[in-house]
Design an enzyme around this catalytic site. Sequence first.
Site, short mmCIF file in Angstrom:
data_model
loop_
_atom_site.label_atom_id
_atom_site.label_comp_id
_atom_site.label_asym_id
_atom_site.label_seq_id
_atom_site.Cartn_x
_atom_site.Cartn_y
_atom_site.Cartn_z
N GLY A 15 33.48 53.14 47.83
CA GLY A 15 32.04 52.88 47.78
C GLY A 15 31.25 54.17 47.70
N ALA A 16 31.85 55.19 47.11
CA ALA A 16 31.25 56.53 47.16
C ALA A 16 30.21 56.76 46.06
CB ALA A 16 32.35 57.58 47.08
N SER A 18 27.24 55.01 45.86
CA SER A 18 25.85 54.76 46.26
C SER A 18 25.75 54.54 47.76
CB SER A 18 25.26 53.56 45.50
OG SER A 18 25.91 52.38 45.88
N GLY A 19 24.51 54.51 48.23
CA GLY A 19 24.24 54.13 49.61
C GLY A 19 25.00 54.94 50.64
N GLY A 21 28.25 55.05 51.43
CA GLY A 21 29.49 55.70 50.99
C GLY A 21 29.24 57.03 50.30
N SER A 145 29.73 45.54 60.14
CA SER A 145 28.29 45.28 60.22
C SER A 145 28.02 44.44 61.47
CB SER A 145 27.85 44.50 58.99
OG SER A 145 26.61 43.88 59.20
N TYR A 170 29.66 36.82 53.74
CA TYR A 170 29.47 38.22 54.18
C TYR A 170 29.89 38.38 55.65
CZ TYR A 170 27.34 42.80 54.89
OH TYR A 170 27.13 44.13 55.20
#
Length: 297
Positions: A15-16, A18-19, A21, A145, A170
């Site tokens: 997940g690098a 965006s956001g 990551g 989360s 989720y």
Amino acid sequence: MASMSLEGRTCLVTGATSGIGLAVACALASRGARVIGVGRDALRSEKARAEVARAAAGGPVPEWEITDLGLMREVEGLAARILAREGSLDVLVNCAGVFTARRRLSPEGLETQFAVNHLAPFLLTTSLLPLLEAAPEARVITVSSASHFYGRIHWRDPSLSAFYLGLWAYEQSKLANVLFSYELVRRLGPGTKVRVAVADPGLANTAMGKKQGLSPSSLFWSLRRRAGSPPSVPAEAIAFLAEAPRNLVGTGLYWKGKAAMASSRLSYREADAARLWAMSEAMVEAALGRLPKKPPS
Ligand SMILES: NC(=O)c1ccc[n+]([C@@H]2O[C@H](COP(=O)([O-])OP(=O)(O)OC[C@H]3O[C@@H](n4cnc5c(N)ncnc54)[C@H](OP(=O)(O)O)[C@@H]3O)[C@@H](O)[C@H]2O)c1
């Protein structure tokens, strides 16, 4: 207790692009780590790699892997490439995640959120264990989360084929992150040098809830995310877990920021964690075409 210097350490971050990551990859690179980023899109990966290289400021040049984590055959391929070329792995950050308001099935027959958020970290981590165990003091950090507090595992229908709610999928996947991490600790046993942590990033201002196109939930996310912290805040907490002394990381499993805390009641059910592990193995095998595509009940 001395921290583990990240200088020259090999850190794989999913997940690098965006956001959180991307911010984690930058935070690790700025500490001198050799970052291997994982992204699903070549163009976004190139942009992210340039940003991480700037953060590295002359340190090890970041490397990149393109992988769709929703496809188990691609996760398997990623693990095989890393296993073939690395002697050890110091830090694995399972950060990639997705929210889909509408139910989506991968060509392998897996519901997207369960596949990307849980099965991919499950398969990647278990495949890379020989490299993690070869490192002096490895860390596996999986980003869950606070949503996991509301989740339950839908044992008979984890793909939510009978009735789908994006939030249910989720929450289930984020509870699975916690159950998986706790079961991993049990399976590694007391003598292991590998430290396992679950990171709860809190609300962060990222584009996650908006990536599915225009929908009521994406509009809701556009408003809600404004109250979130910049991604650099949870990224610093995750970098802290990557470099904190082994004994300190060993004092807790579920971390919000830099403090360990209790996770949900369901997350401590050892029988559920073992059952989820077996179910995940069967689902991965089925996705890879090695078993009939039916999760065990
Ligand atoms: N933001 C929050 O408030 C919050 C709160 C609690 C937990 N989290 C968790 O934090 C993690 C990061 O989320 P974020 O908020 O930073 O969201 P984000 O900005 O959307 O980042 C998610 C990352 O996962 C990647 N990804 C998604 N699907 C993928 C796939 N099929 N294959 C490979 N990579 C894929 C995305 O790639 P692209 O760049 O190509 O989209 C992106 O790099 C997630 O696990 C999420 O559940 C976030």
